[in-house]
Design a protein around this motif. Structure first.
Motif, mmCIF file in Angstrom:
data_model
loop_
_atom_site.group_PDB
_atom_site.id
_atom_site.type_symbol
_atom_site.label_atom_id
_atom_site.label_comp_id
_atom_site.label_asym_id
_atom_site.label_seq_id
_atom_site.Cartn_x
_atom_site.Cartn_y
_atom_site.Cartn_z
ATOM 1 N N HIS A 170 0.822 -1.213 0.000
ATOM 2 C CA HIS A 170 0.000 0.000 0.000
ATOM 3 C C HIS A 170 0.857 1.264 0.000
ATOM 4 O O HIS A 170 0.361 2.350 0.303
ATOM 5 N N CYS A 180 -7.727 1.535 -4.742
ATOM 6 C CA CYS A 180 -7.441 0.328 -3.963
ATOM 7 C C CYS A 180 -8.541 0.178 -2.909
ATOM 8 O O CYS A 180 -8.998 1.177 -2.355
ATOM 9 N N CYS A 182 -8.286 -0.403 -0.038
ATOM 10 C CA CYS A 182 -7.824 0.143 1.246
ATOM 11 C C CYS A 182 -8.239 1.596 1.422
ATOM 12 O O CYS A 182 -8.130 2.147 2.518
ATOM 13 N N GLN A 184 -6.961 4.126 -0.599
ATOM 14 C CA GLN A 184 -5.997 4.982 -1.303
ATOM 15 C C GLN A 184 -6.130 4.768 -2.814
ATOM 16 O O GLN A 184 -6.873 3.908 -3.276
ATOM 17 N N CYS A 187 -1.871 2.327 -5.156
ATOM 18 C CA CYS A 187 -1.063 1.422 -4.325
ATOM 19 C C CYS A 187 -0.297 0.430 -5.204
ATOM 20 O O CYS A 187 -0.805 -0.041 -6.224
HETATM 21 ZN ZN LIG Z 1 -4.006 0.122 -0.924
#
Ligand SMILES: [Zn+2]
Length: 335
Positions: A170, A180, A182, A184, A187
């Motif tokens: 990440h 992503c 996540c 963000q 990544c």
């Molecule tokens: Zn990520």
């Protein structure tokens, strides 16, 4: 089977999103027995814990291993988690995995000490502990479903103050790049995981680009990173473009890692590393082209040695280290 000289073993567990790997590992890092099974982590923590306990007992029984000869159990699994509190904080976006005190629950069920470690860290520790222990500063990229990261500094796992260091998958390598899960954008693991290169080839084919794998993809078959690597070796332009972009971004990550922790070695493992030189050569070439010239503090980039077993061996290694550091060896000697 346990050796005649040292019957003691540690159990390593590598809990992935769809796969459960178990191994009984000797103090020298060699594997005495192993077992592997699909696991449905999507069914929640209770079912997964029950399956882990059942499989581990079956492994003990199949190899005649008594509980008294097991020094402990090391569990590696995806983060975010808290090794110090023995807690899985979340498992991807799966239900039934919030704030699971898995270390205590396994310890209660197995009547053995349990250590918990991030799977990327466990893989890195395995490469150190069961590999070349003269190299005490290394970083691993495990290129699988995502990109696992692990940093070993002076022979120990670097966890960070908030216990979540080395999430190298990440690190952002493309500002405002691909989204992503996540939260963000851009990544590393959206471009340079085994799953990412396969997914990007599939998406390009569906968008109409020509490709040696197009027939299979249009027929509904899934392709993996080994298929893509094969097409790269055969000279397919689309696969080469996507693969070499992944290698270039990995090289960028290697430069950033060099300047952050200055490791002796950076190891590439996981499914994408099965491609061997097809991965290593372009990453090395891009790293040599992109790194600074101010000083020659370069890392040696190499393929991981333990491959598929790094995580499970490293998890067992963590259990061995805990046993040694809590005086387990002394207690045994004193009887
Ligand atoms: Zn990520």
């Amino acid at each position: 089977m346990p050796s005649d000289h040292d019957p003691l073993l540690a159990a390593g567990i590598d809990l992935g999103g769809t796969h459960l790997k178990l191994a009984l590992v000797r103090r020298d890092g060699s594997v005495a027995a192993r077992n592997e099974a699909p696991i449905r982590t999507a069914a929640g923590a209770d079912a997964a814990i029950a399956q882990i306990v059942e499989r581990l007992h079956a492994l003990f029984d199949a190899h005649g291993v008594s509980r008294a000869s097991v020094v402990g159990v090391g569990l590696g699994c995806p983060g975010p988690l808290s090794p110090s509190r023995g807690l899985i904080i979340r498992m991807a976006n799966l239900p039934g995995w919030d704030q699971v005190p898995i270390r205590q629950r396994l310890a209660d069920a197995l009547a053995l000490p349990v250590t918990l470690e991030n799977d990327g860290n466990a893989a890195a520790f395995g490469e150190y502990w069961a590999g070349d222990r003269t190299c005490r500063d290394l970083v691993t990229f495990t290129l699988g479903t995502g990109v696992g990261g692990g940093i070993i500094q002076d022979g120990r796992i670097c966890r960070g103050a908030l216990e979540n260091a080395a999430e190298l998958g990440h690190t952002i390598v493309v500002p405002d790049g691909l989204a992503c899960p996540c939260g963000q954008h851009g990544c590393l693991e959206r471009y340079a995981s085994a799953a990412a290169v396969a997914r990007r080839v599939e998406e390009a084919v569906r968008a109409g680009e020509p490709c040696a794998l197009a027939g299979r993809i249009r027929a509904g078959a899934s392709v993996d990173s080994e298929d893509v690597a094969g097409a790269v070796e055969a000279g397919d332009p689309l696969c080469r473009r996507i693969w070499l972009e992944a290698c270039a971004l990995l090289a960028v990550a290697c430069v950033n890692v060099q300047h952050t922790v200055n490791p002796r070695r950076i190891l590439l493992g996981g499914g994408m590393a099965l491609a061997g030189e097809t991965l290593l050569a372009p990453v090395r070439e891009a790293y040599a082209r992109r790194r600074w010239t101010l000083h020659d503090d370069y890392a040696e980039i190499a393929l991981a040695r333990l491959g598929y077993d790094a995580g499970v061996i490293g998890a067992a290694g963590c259990a061995w280290v805990q046993w040694e550091e809590t005086g387990g060896a002394g207690e045994r000697i004193q009887g």
